[in-house]
Structures are given as C-alpha cells and as structure tokens.
Design a protein around this motif. Sequence first.
Motif, PDB file in Angstrom:
ATOM      1  N   ASP A 213      57.055  65.124 -23.490  1.00  0.00           N
ATOM      2  CA  ASP A 213      57.814  64.365 -24.162  1.00  0.00           C
ATOM      3  C   ASP A 213      57.167  62.832 -24.409  1.00  0.00           C
ATOM      4  O   ASP A 213      56.150  62.873 -24.111  1.00  0.00           O
ATOM      5  N   GLY A 214      57.898  61.877 -24.726  1.00  0.00           N
ATOM      6  CA  GLY A 214      57.284  60.642 -25.279  1.00  0.00           C
ATOM      7  C   GLY A 214      56.494  59.911 -24.060  1.00  0.00           C
ATOM      8  O   GLY A 214      55.708  59.065 -24.236  1.00  0.00           O
ATOM      9  N   ASN A 215      56.900  60.368 -22.941  1.00  0.00           N
ATOM     10  CA  ASN A 215      56.305  59.687 -21.573  1.00  0.00           C
ATOM     11  C   ASN A 215      55.399  60.566 -20.974  1.00  0.00           C
ATOM     12  O   ASN A 215      54.785  60.362 -19.943  1.00  0.00           O
TER      13      ASN A 215
ATOM     14  N   ASN B  24      71.087  60.136 -16.141  1.00  0.00           N
ATOM     15  CA  ASN B  24      70.910  59.360 -14.815  1.00  0.00           C
ATOM     16  C   ASN B  24      69.230  59.290 -14.203  1.00  0.00           C
ATOM     17  O   ASN B  24      69.161  58.831 -13.344  1.00  0.00           O
ATOM     18  N   ASN B  25      68.452  60.059 -15.063  1.00  0.00           N
ATOM     19  CA  ASN B  25      67.015  59.832 -14.792  1.00  0.00           C
ATOM     20  C   ASN B  25      66.564  60.505 -13.577  1.00  0.00           C
ATOM     21  O   ASN B  25      65.677  59.979 -12.816  1.00  0.00           O
ATOM     22  N   ASP B  26      67.433  61.369 -13.213  1.00  0.00           N
ATOM     23  CA  ASP B  26      66.980  62.254 -11.900  1.00  0.00           C
ATOM     24  C   ASP B  26      66.059  63.614 -12.231  1.00  0.00           C
ATOM     25  O   ASP B  26      65.920  64.168 -11.370  1.00  0.00           O
ATOM     26  N   GLY B  27      65.775  63.768 -13.562  1.00  0.00           N
ATOM     27  CA  GLY B  27      65.139  64.943 -13.715  1.00  0.00           C
ATOM     28  C   GLY B  27      65.980  66.173 -14.085  1.00  0.00           C
ATOM     29  O   GLY B  27      65.304  67.268 -14.208  1.00  0.00           O
TER      30      GLY B  27
ATOM     31  N   SER C  54      61.952  73.781 -16.908  1.00  0.00           N
ATOM     32  CA  SER C  54      61.378  73.036 -15.743  1.00  0.00           C
ATOM     33  C   SER C  54      60.781  71.714 -16.275  1.00  0.00           C
ATOM     34  O   SER C  54      60.302  71.616 -17.384  1.00  0.00           O
ATOM     35  N   LEU C  55      60.879  70.774 -15.522  1.00  0.00           N
ATOM     36  CA  LEU C  55      60.446  69.542 -16.001  1.00  0.00           C
ATOM     37  C   LEU C  55      59.465  69.069 -14.921  1.00  0.00           C
ATOM     38  O   LEU C  55      59.609  69.411 -13.829  1.00  0.00           O
ATOM     39  N   HIS C  56      58.132  68.611 -15.226  1.00  0.00           N
ATOM     40  CA  HIS C  56      56.972  68.476 -14.281  1.00  0.00           C
ATOM     41  C   HIS C  56      56.447  66.973 -14.850  1.00  0.00           C
ATOM     42  O   HIS C  56      56.311  66.755 -16.010  1.00  0.00           O
ATOM     43  N   THR C  57      56.274  66.160 -13.830  1.00  0.00           N
ATOM     44  CA  THR C  57      55.842  64.676 -13.980  1.00  0.00           C
ATOM     45  C   THR C  57      54.562  64.477 -13.091  1.00  0.00           C
ATOM     46  O   THR C  57      54.577  64.732 -11.866  1.00  0.00           O
TER      47      THR C  57
ATOM     48  N   GLY D   2      64.755  61.424 -22.031  1.00  0.00           N
ATOM     49  CA  GLY D   2      65.652  62.349 -21.069  1.00  0.00           C
ATOM     50  C   GLY D   2      66.334  63.421 -22.268  1.00  0.00           C
ATOM     51  O   GLY D   2      67.357  63.936 -21.742  1.00  0.00           O
ATOM     52  N   GLN D   3      65.926  63.433 -23.522  1.00  0.00           N
ATOM     53  CA  GLN D   3      66.594  64.599 -24.186  1.00  0.00           C
ATOM     54  C   GLN D   3      65.650  65.514 -24.692  1.00  0.00           C
ATOM     55  O   GLN D   3      64.428  65.326 -25.054  1.00  0.00           O
TER      56      GLN D   3
END
Length: 853
Positions: A65-67, A147-150, A95-98, A128-129
């Motif tokens: 994503d953009g970040n 709510n930005n909790d992943g 899944s989301l990985h940061t 978040g989309q």
Amino acid sequence: MKTRTLLICTAAIAHGEPAKLPSMPPVKALSPQEAVGSFQLPEGYRMELVLSEPEIKEPVVTVFDGNGRMFVAEMRTYMQDIDGNGQREPASRISLHTDTDGDGTYDKHSIFADKLMLPRMILPLGKGQIVVNETDSLDLYLHTDTNNDGVADKKELWWRGGPRGGNLEHQPSGLVWAIDNAIYTTYNNFRLRWTPEGIRKEETKANDGQWGLGHDNTGNLYYVNAGGEKGPLSFQAPVVYGMFNPQDQFEKGFTTLFPAAGVRDFQGGPGKAREPEGTLNGFSSGAGIDVYRGDQLPAEMLGDVFFGEPVGRLVRRAKVANEGGLKVLSNPYQNAGSEFLRSTDLCFRPVNMTNAPDGTLYITDMYRGIIQEAAWVNPGSYLRTIVEQYNFDKITGRGRVWRLAHTTTKKVKQPRMYEETTAQLAVHLASPNGWWRDTAQRLIVLRQDKSVVPLLERVARIHTAPLTRLHALWTLQGLNSVTPALVREKMADADPQVRAGAIRVSETLFRQGDASFRKDIEKLAADADPNVVLQACMTAKYLAWPDHQKFVTDTVLKSTAKGVKEIGAYLTLSPGESLAEYSDKERVVLKKGEEIYSTLCASCHGQNGLGTEVAGLKGHTLAPPLGGSRTITSNPKGGIYVLLKGMQGEIEGKKYEGLMIPMASNDDEWIASVLSYVRNNFGNRGSFINPAEVAQARKDTAGRNEPWTYQELQARLPQVIPNSHLKLTASENNDETNRAIDGSAESRYSTNKFMRPGMWFQIELDKEAPVSGLTLDTRTSANDYPRGYEVSVSKDGREWSQPVAKAPEEKNPITEITFQPTLAKYIKITQLGSADGNFWSIHELQVFEDKKQ
C-alpha cells in the motif's frame, strides 16, 4: 499455478495407462535457511528471505500500500490433499505485514481479512483500504480498517461482477491499476475504471492470460499463459486494441527451459522431460509475470520481464528488444543452457513477481510439493503416479516471500504517502522507481484534488524525464482535467513514448465529443517512430471513426517497419463479415462464445481450432482439432456431455497431450455459448445450443463422476438409425423423398413449391424405437431450411402425439431437432412458415435413437 484445459478447454497433462514406478524417498521440505542455499543466480545477485511460515501459509499474491505495508493473499485451503478436499471452505485470508522501524524487516503481523474463499486479487486504495476478489466470483469487495489496528472491520461491495464458475485455476488474476487509470485482470474481456461516480466497466479484447499480470513503464500489459505452454503473450499492445501474438515475438528457442532439478512431475508427461536428468524441457506452468521497473537492482535489469515457472522451479528473465515496433523476447542465458534463477529445492514454487517500494523485486513462493489442482491429478493419471511416488502431496501449509537483491542494492526510505499532501505525491512522479510513480498517480486520482492541476501541467510540459511527463499527462486524465491544448502539445513531444501516450490520452477527449483530434492523429501516422505510427493506427480503429479502415490499411502498406507490418496485419482484418447470415440474437451468443474460446480454449485448441502443437514434439497437439470433430458436429449432446464431465484417453485412436477436465461449475448459458461458437466455426456448421439443453444434460448425467472415454461417450450418445431402416413420405413431391437418404449431399429432396404452412415430411421406421431427434441437412441449398417446424410421433401412423419439439424459424442450413426419447415408429415434421422464392429441401436426413436413457 497450472491454468488451462483440453477438448474445448484443456490442460497439458498426460493420460493413458500410468506407469508402475518404484517408490522413492519422500521429497523433503527445506527450512528457509536451507532453501537459500538451493538458489542458483548470476554473480552478484542473492535471494533474501522476507517472510515465511508460520507468519504466512500458501501465499499467492503480494502487494504494497501507499505506506509500504505488505499484503499477502494466502490460499490456505489449496490442495491440502491429493484430491483437493475442502478447497472451497472459507478458511483462507489476507495477512498484513509492517516494517515498523524502516530497517527492511517486516516485524509486525496481523490478519487483515479472514475467512475468505481462496482470495486471488488485491488492490490497495486509500489508507487502510484494499479491494479483494475471491475465487468463484467476479465481485470485488472493499475491506477497510477504520481504527488502524491492522484488521479490516468494514466490508462493502465495491463492484458487482456476479458469480464466476469453472476450475479454480481457470479464473481471473491481476487487478492491476495501469498507467491509463484502468484496472485490468486476466481472462476477462473488460477493464474497470474508478470514477468519483463509481466503477465503470469498459469492453476490451480477449487476453488469453491466466495466473499473473504485469506492465511496463508505458502501460503495455504482460500476460502469461500456462496450459498452452506459451509463456508471455498479449504484450505487443494494450488489449483494448486487440490480442496480438505474432509468431516471431520470441527469439528462436525461447520456450526451451533449463531447470536445475526435476523429477518428471510434468503435466505433459514423459515427453516433457529432458533425458537423462528428467528436467522440464519447455514451458508448462508460467505464472506471476511482471516487468522490473525499480531502482535498486542493476540498470541492465530495467524493462526486463520476469515470470515464474513453478513446475520447473525457476524464474525466467526475458530481455525485450523493439524491432520496428515489434517487441521480441529472448532468454539472455539460453546459449549457456541456463536461467536467471534456478533452484534445486523441489518445493520452490514461484507463483508471483512484484515490484517493491524498496526498488527490488519480490518473489512469492507458494512452497509446496504439489502445484496442480485436483483435476490434473485424478486417479489413473500419469501425474498422480509421480505425486504419489515422491509424496509431493504431503508437503503443504508453508510459503515464503523472497526479495531479489544485488551487491549494489541499498536500503531506501519507506513510503509514507498517506500522510503526504497531494503536491508532495506529485513529486514522486519523478521517482526512478516505477512502484512510487504508479502509487502516487493512483492516490492523486483517488483524491481528485484539482489543486495540483497547474503543477501537473507544468510537469507534463517541462520536466526533463519523459516518463515523468507521461505520468503527469495520465494523472491529469484521471483527474478529468487534461486539456486539448496540452494533449496536442504532447503529440509533438520530443520523446516518442510521450507522443504515443498523448494519442492514447486523446481518446478520452475524443469520446467526450472532440473529434478534431482525428487530423492530429492522422498526421502522426507519418511519425519517424514506428511505435507512434502503430498507436495512431490502433487508436483510429479503436475509436472507429469513419473510413478508419482505409486509414489503417494505407498506413500499414506505406510502412517498412516490422512491427507496423506484423501488428498492422491484425488491425486490417475485417471482423464480423462471416456473421452476416446470423440473427442479432445469434451474434450475441457467438460473441460471448468467442470470448470464452479465445481466453480459455485457444491456447490448447489453437485460435484456428486445429490444436496447439506441443513444444518440442512435432505433430503432437495439446488438444484435438475441433473442425470436423464428430463429438462437436454430430449430436449436440456430445459437446455438452464433454464439457460437463470431461474426457480422457484416446480419441478416434489418437493420443493427445491432455485431459479434458469438467467445466460443469460454469452455468448453462456459458456452456451453451462456447459450444454454439465452436459448432459454427473452424469449418463447422451446426445448430445453436440453448441453455435448456445443457440443463437437461446435467440431469441426464447427474450420477456420473468420472471423465468420459471416447468409447463411453459415443456409446452414451444417441445413435443414427441406418437409412435402410427408414421409409419416407411427404405432402409434396412424394416420389423424390428417398433423395434425402441416398448418401449424397449433392442430391436433395425438395417440395418444388415455395414453403407454406402445413407442408409435412414423414419417416416410418421398420420397428418401434426410442427416437430422440433428427437432423435435416440443407447446406448445399443454404436458404431451403424450414421456416419454423413442429415434430410429432406415432406408434401406428394414425394417432399422433402432441408436438415433442417445436421451434420458430432458425436461419441455419442444418436443422438439428432434439427431444426426450420417445418410443415411436413414425415421425412427422411439419413446416410452419412461408418463404416466397424458396423450396423446403433436405439433402441428407438422420434419425437418432437413444437406447441408454
């Protein structure tokens, strides 16, 4: 992932009696650390582990994503046993990985969207989309983390596409937002466009793509075909203009592969093995294609095409040469008998390539033993024997994401685009990394912030980098703020990529009513660059302005450029001429059937219906020819039964390299459309199949779970009653009725009177039989078909049934009539309409009995 089928829609999988092979030590799954040692790469390159199990399992798609956060689609139910049990359970996820501290390591993990059914496409939008597509559906859903909790806590329909049937490997992938602000997928003959008012669907041509979709810097899409064993295709130009695949778009030998290891687990069977080592000798399952557009690998990689060959355990790198507007792909390691990336690990399964924010290339490795869906590993198949021999089916529940790096690779800053102003986003259009340019353009368009329009206009006019000028122009188009003056200025840009891009952008204004661009485009037909000339021709045909065909033909004839000549040959064709004899309703059916055939069937049966030759095996085709096929052209049930249940083994004594898998998960209209197309192309001429016939065939074969053999199918189909068992009479010209069964298509029975309601033709059998249909062939007198008919039957010739079949006029020289098997000795066909100037004629007649019902 393997993606294709045989006989109407085939896959390259060997059939026949499976060999009895000795048991072997089970294939061993390597740890990620062990797997690193299995990779063979050119000097200076390395594979770095980004993610692996247990954080991810069965990964198939990786996007950012953009970040710079990484989303991974995990098909956690894919082939968890050799029979594919439970695959469609909603137990997969994204899944989301940061990377929380920017050190290049993803240290925070969450399940963004859970309980999905084999998710196959992801498109990041705003913060978040993500837009997600699941298997068996064309619907697209927007998942939002509010709510930005992943973890996404909101799900809403983004675009309604409806259900999508078929084998799970025969379904779309991609969801790529290209430079033209349109969203593309494989298989589908349409693209989507986000607008402030909603999603707009736009028609394109077929693409023949399967698993994976990439694009280059100027917006040319690269598809890849697995089942047809073709590798990359449809990359000459955007598919909105056509599907162009000239024969010489590959250097000689391009389809030859050079794996480092192999155990002959190939869909094509032993003929696909290079002896004595047993490695794969040619394309089998090309997947996950992309064009490298980053800035942290050597500059020599820019513009090169990368795609996985998971059956060969390798990644092919292809150089792209432009020969007068024709793109030609070559393997730079061919002379050395090698590949860019090879692995000796038999579980390395590269299924996707992704340009990353850090300027490198990410490789999604499904890491597993078996990489074919259950339809290709059915009991008795060659492939199942090999899978069981090595216990490939026991290695599941793993997966890795790798980063391709080089000794020159440096760490770069993480993107934080969601926190930036629109003007700051515009700065990224000048990035040397294509991922940054693409993402910034997409976010600017989504914001619809017109405050940057003056800045973008200046960038489009004066920036020194052609690609930056091009992105600025397309971003203005996405903001609906591009002006005719700027487009005309860019048509005269110093760079041919920008000039060609300006022609494409002008299509938007043209469709808004500014037809004045025609003169500007016609002038560019004389451009010194053949790519610009081609774009002028493609746009002219796409916009279909008056006399565009003459303009395109004249331009192609004047040109000496190879690409203009070869691609121009496609553009100068006049489609639709052969459809003149069909009704508007029939043309709609044929068009849909052609789209299905082109995207799903042609890779094995060939665009000309003659069968696609197996690479390296002259005279062997993946699938049987369809022109004149007895299964296709005789009783309509033949083709329907094959699509519903599949087919295996020899066909009329000849072996093919494939097994037809069942297509019953597609709806009745889908099956009817593609069969109607095939029955009326490749020299065939037959009646149209209607969905009701398919529905009835489903009922008739509901208890069958195995593919047909040719012998079983023919025994099950209605059989022709010999002509010697028939006695004919008619209301008109009764003395000549036997001409309808004399074995000669040149002679005919004819009423010798213009058609009128009530004319009848009667058939008496020598004994009662379960009759189920008849065929009236009038091809030599093409307009003498009945103007509507009804059919009744009788046991004694006196008491007649209510009509067992009735139809209005069908403009087809072959009248095929089917009905439920009915015990009868007499059959009467009554003509219902009038036709001044035409007799009712029958050149050849066939009556069918159905003893198997």
